[in-house]
Design an enzyme around this catalytic site. Structure first.
Site, PDB file in Angstrom:
ATOM      1  N   GLU A 178      40.726  39.283  51.776  1.00 33.46           N
ATOM      2  CA  GLU A 178      40.004  38.077  51.497  1.00 33.46           C
ATOM      3  C   GLU A 178      40.927  37.618  49.988  1.00 33.46           C
ATOM      4  O   GLU A 178      41.514  36.463  50.221  1.00 33.46           O
ATOM      5  CB  GLU A 178      38.362  37.791  50.841  1.00 33.46           C
ATOM      6  N   HIS A 211      33.265  30.730  53.711  1.00 39.45           N
ATOM      7  CA  HIS A 211      32.029  31.019  53.780  1.00 39.45           C
ATOM      8  C   HIS A 211      30.443  30.644  54.031  1.00 39.45           C
ATOM      9  O   HIS A 211      29.912  30.795  55.112  1.00 39.45           O
ATOM     10  CB  HIS A 211      31.797  31.486  52.366  1.00 39.45           C
TER      11      HIS A 211
END
Length: 333
Positions: A178, A211
């Site tokens: 990420e 997300h």
């Protein structure tokens, strides 16, 4: 990672004849990139975010996300996407004509200069912010804290952890991939268009939206009502965006990827601070004092511990100077 230096980095930093910074953006009038270049930057970031999230769903399975088989398959796809993400940055450079002035991997935070303070100081700063939650963990779950320290110090505990798929995902793979995709690749593409300051707050929007994919599995396995699931997703978007802004700040101020990765891993271990539990805790006065002290010390130490002078030359600052025709940025000093 630092072994990717020398000739390999110099080859990646070359893209034919060098262009002047003033001509860096197609369609621009004067220094800085034009509107076309900014659209390329935004679309490149969006495609990276979609590719990262999409890679999690290329495997069809009826199993939940925490099943080891699902985690292993997702490891494969997300590592492939993350490994290819520097190519997106390379393509962006070719399409926009922007010359960063540093090798590509240096721009992404893979460098040796200042690596030790870059690994230690941001993590210390983050742990100071979590002073209250750490004290709360000590009070409520001394065994969990002891296990965490044991894992950090004992080689055998590390060996056991490396066979735990959930631990690998939360503490290693997710933080590394990420931060690589959403910080190391996206920030260099956004900086010439927005500047360093706005890029800190623009980049986390892609991170926060990425997300939202958790909604899919929560609805699929009926993990609550529709309203509670979307409310939870909105809350998660908010705090992941704030966290993304913090790690983007660390990336810019240190010029290293290692600091944001370690802080990301630590925050994944700690989770979101249980503030309401602290308010209702039998020892709430010392606990709330620790929360306040942690926040106060964090704000006090934020600038000194991220002073660019501790970390050497900052690649994104050089990129900003070239894109803006020589103008510096407050974040670089």
């Amino acid at each position: 990672m630092a072994a990717l230096g020398g000739d390999g980095l110099r080859l990646l930093s070359l893209s034919g004849p060098q262009r002047e910074p003033e001509a860096a953006g197609a369609g621009g009038s004067g220094p800085g990139p034009g509107l076309c270049c900014c659209w390329v930057s935004v679309c490149s970031c969006l495609s990276l975010a979609c590719s990262y999230v999409g890679s999690l769903y290329v495997w069809k399975s009826e199993l939940p996300r925490d099943h080891p088989a699902v985690i292993k398959r997702r490891f494969t796809s997300v590592l492939v996407v993350s490994g290819l993400s520097p190519l997106c940055l390379l393509l962006w450079r070719e399409l926009t004509g922007i010359q960063p002035g540093t090798p590509l991997f240096t721009l992404m935070g893979f460098r040796l200069e200042g690596i030790f303070p870059a690994a230690l100081l941001p993590l210390v700063l983050t742990m100071v912010l979590f002073l209250g939650p750490l004290l709360q963990l000590t009070m409520d779950c001394p065994r969990d804290l002891a296990e965490g320290l044991k894992t950090a110090l004992a080689p055998r505990a590390w060996a056991r952890s490396l066979t735990d798929m959930r631990w690998l995902r939360n503490q290693v793979i997710a933080p590394l991939t990420e931060e690589l995709v959403f910080r190391a690749c996206m920030l260099p593409m956004l900086t010439p268009c927005t500047g360093l300051g706005p890029a800190i707050f623009t980049c986390p929007l892609f991170f926060g939206v990425a997300h939202f994919h958790h909604i899919i599995e929560q609805l699929r396995f009926r993990q609550g009502s529709v309203g509670s699931i979307f409310l939870s997703a909105a809350f998660q978007f908010s705090y992941t965006a704030v966290f993304g802004a913090y790690t983007a700040f660390l990336f810019i101020r240190t010029g290293h990827l290692i600091g944001p990765v370690l802080c990301h891993s630590f925050c994944n271990y700690m989770g979101f601070p249980a503030v309401w539990a602290a308010v209702e805790h039998p020892q709430r006065r010392p606990l709330l004092a620790a929360y306040a002290l942690g926040v106060g010390l964090f704000l006090l130490l934020l600038q000194p511990l991220t002073d660019p002078g501790l970390y050497g030359s900052l690649p994104l600052c050089l990129l900003q100077e070239r894109a803006s025709g020589g103008a510096g940025a407050p974040l670089c000093s």
